[in-house]
Scaffold this active site. Structure first.
Site, short mmCIF file in Angstrom:
data_model
loop_
_atom_site.label_atom_id
_atom_site.label_comp_id
_atom_site.label_asym_id
_atom_site.label_seq_id
_atom_site.Cartn_x
_atom_site.Cartn_y
_atom_site.Cartn_z
N GLY A 208 76.15 42.18 42.49
CA GLY A 208 74.87 41.47 42.66
C GLY A 208 74.56 41.24 44.11
CG ASN A 209 70.86 40.97 45.49
OD1 ASN A 209 70.15 39.97 45.53
ND2 ASN A 209 70.58 42.01 44.72
NE ARG A 210 74.71 35.09 50.35
CZ ARG A 210 75.28 34.78 51.50
NH1 ARG A 210 76.40 35.35 51.84
NH2 ARG A 210 74.72 33.90 52.29
#
Ligand code: CTP
Length: 400
Positions: A208-210
């Site tokens: 995922g990413n932030r």
């Protein structure tokens, strides 16, 4: 300058109790609020409550304090009228210009922005009579917030719930800030993607990413306040649904693509604010991946995800559709941004410089918006809604 004057119209629906919370938010944030309920609204919440919470007299009829000509003055002096909840009946009266009580008179005399937050049963909302009244009001520049989907009175669920008071308050704040003539997205359908995709490895893990989704939500809220019908495609944000916005939840890039393509079919503009994973694991393990004693972990093979922005830019769902992308860059921000704009084929690219100070999830943003026409619009460090405002200004110019 005195406090902005707001008229809070309350019509007769069970959601009238939520208007107390809206009233509190409006007064506590420094607005001068006069509550004008309809007679049937008082079956739900009495005049004493409205009067105590607003610190002002409350009446439903034009015959009280006639020497002050309230049926004309209240509307004339208002900076904003918000009707929450708005029943099918008040929408019909407003659309047809009836004036048989203080609220309907106020709506006819007001020359300021007007916001309606409808709440009713799904059947009443979907009835062609109501839909035509809503279309009429929107055409005249009123902001009619789409009702939320959820639990209604009794056992029913469906579209027709009053959005949360905090979200109606946000719409009011934005509409007030922009003034009367700014429902410049009325009659338009816009699609915004927000958040970050998650690409599952196994039932418990993902890549995922932030991305927090806050910039995309600010874009959706701002567009709704400017009169647009908004579809927000949200990837893993956990943020509350903005008022008047159709929210579609997705998880992965592939799901995001499907939802964007579907919503974009009749959209005037598509803004891709979501952080889409460029790659996903080539293989999804049906069971949880276990560590094995004495063995090195296996490498994770990746495959490319579709580039949604490039795809919708190359194959516009309708002529004149405006497509906007986002880019986060660390070096050579402008040159990289220009190259990306060309590669993706979109009309506008919002380029953010990311670095140590500029963290994900913050309330602020700083950017340059590059146009395919060679334009460059810097947006100074400030709230995400200011950037959202600039993006919609640029979109509106291209739609015209
Ligand atoms: N985007 C998309 N589909 C993808 C990847 C990105 O639609 N598979 C969109 C994002 O929503 C955003 C823009 O493209 O609007 C940003 O692209 P980005 O990932 O920053 O650009 P890349 O082409 O991946 O360039 P690089 O990784 O080289 O910076």
């Amino acid at each position: 300058m005195g406090k902005p004057k707001i008229v809070l119209g309350v019509s007769g629906g069970i959601a009238a109790y939520k208007a107390c919370e809206l009233l509190r938010r409006l007064t506590e944030s420094g607005h001068d609020v006069r509550v004008v309920p309809t007679a049937s609204a008082l079956h739900f919440i009495g005049a004493a409550t409205w009067s105590a919470l607003s610190g002002k007299p409350v009446s439903t009829e034009v015959w009280d304090d006639v020497h002050e000509v309230p049926h004309v003055r209240i509307g004339q002096n208002a900076d904003l009228v918000v009707v929450a909840p708005a029943t099918a009946d008040i929408l019909a009266k407003a659309a047809h210009g009836l004036a048989d009580d203080l609220l309907t008179n106020t709506l006819l005399t007001a020359r300021c922005p007007v916001v309606f937050a409808p709440a009713m049963h799904t059947e009443m909302w979907e009835h062609p009579a109501t839909q035509e009244n809503v279309a009429t009001l929107r055409r005249r520049g009123a902001v009619v917030i789409e009702p939320a989907v959820g639990r209604l009175t009794g056992v029913d669920t469906g579209k027709g719930r009053l959005p949360e008071p905090a979200e109606i308050f946000e719409v009011c704040r934005r509409v007030l800030a922009r003034g009367a003539s700014e429902a410049d997205l009325a009659g338009r359908h816009v699609v915004v993607s927000a958040g970050g995709t998650r690409e599952p490895l196994d039932p418990v893990r993902f890549l995922g990413n932030r991305s927090s989704g806050k910039q995309g939500y600010a874009l959706a809220r701002t567009a709704a306040a400017r009169g647009a019908r908004v579809t927000l495609i949200a990837a893993n944000t956990g943020l509350p649904d903005p008022a008047g916005v159709d929210v579609i939840q997705v998880g992965t890039a592939v799901q995001l693509r499907e939802a964007v393509l579907k919503a974009a079919a009749d959209a005037d503009a598509v803004v891709m604010a979501a952080a889409v994973a460029d790659f996903r694991p080539a293989r999804y393990a049906q069971g949880k991946i276990k560590k094995k004693d004495g063995q090195e972990p296996e490498a994770i093979a990746l495959v490319r995800n579709p580039d949604i922005l490039a795809e919708i830019s190359a194959d516009r769902a309708r002529p004149g559709q405006v497509v906007v992308g986002f880019a986060a860059e660390t070096d050579d921000v402008l040159a990289n941004g220009r190259a990306k704009l060309e590669r993706k084929g979109c009309d506008l690219l919002v380029v953010n410089e990311v670095g140590e100070r500029k963290t994900f999830g913050s309330e602020e943003n700083e950017a340059v918006v590059l146009g395919a026409d060679g334009s460059e619009t810097p947006v100074p460090y400030g709230p995400k809604e200011a950037l959202a405002g600039t993006v919609w200004d640029l979109v509106v110019r291209r739609l015209a």
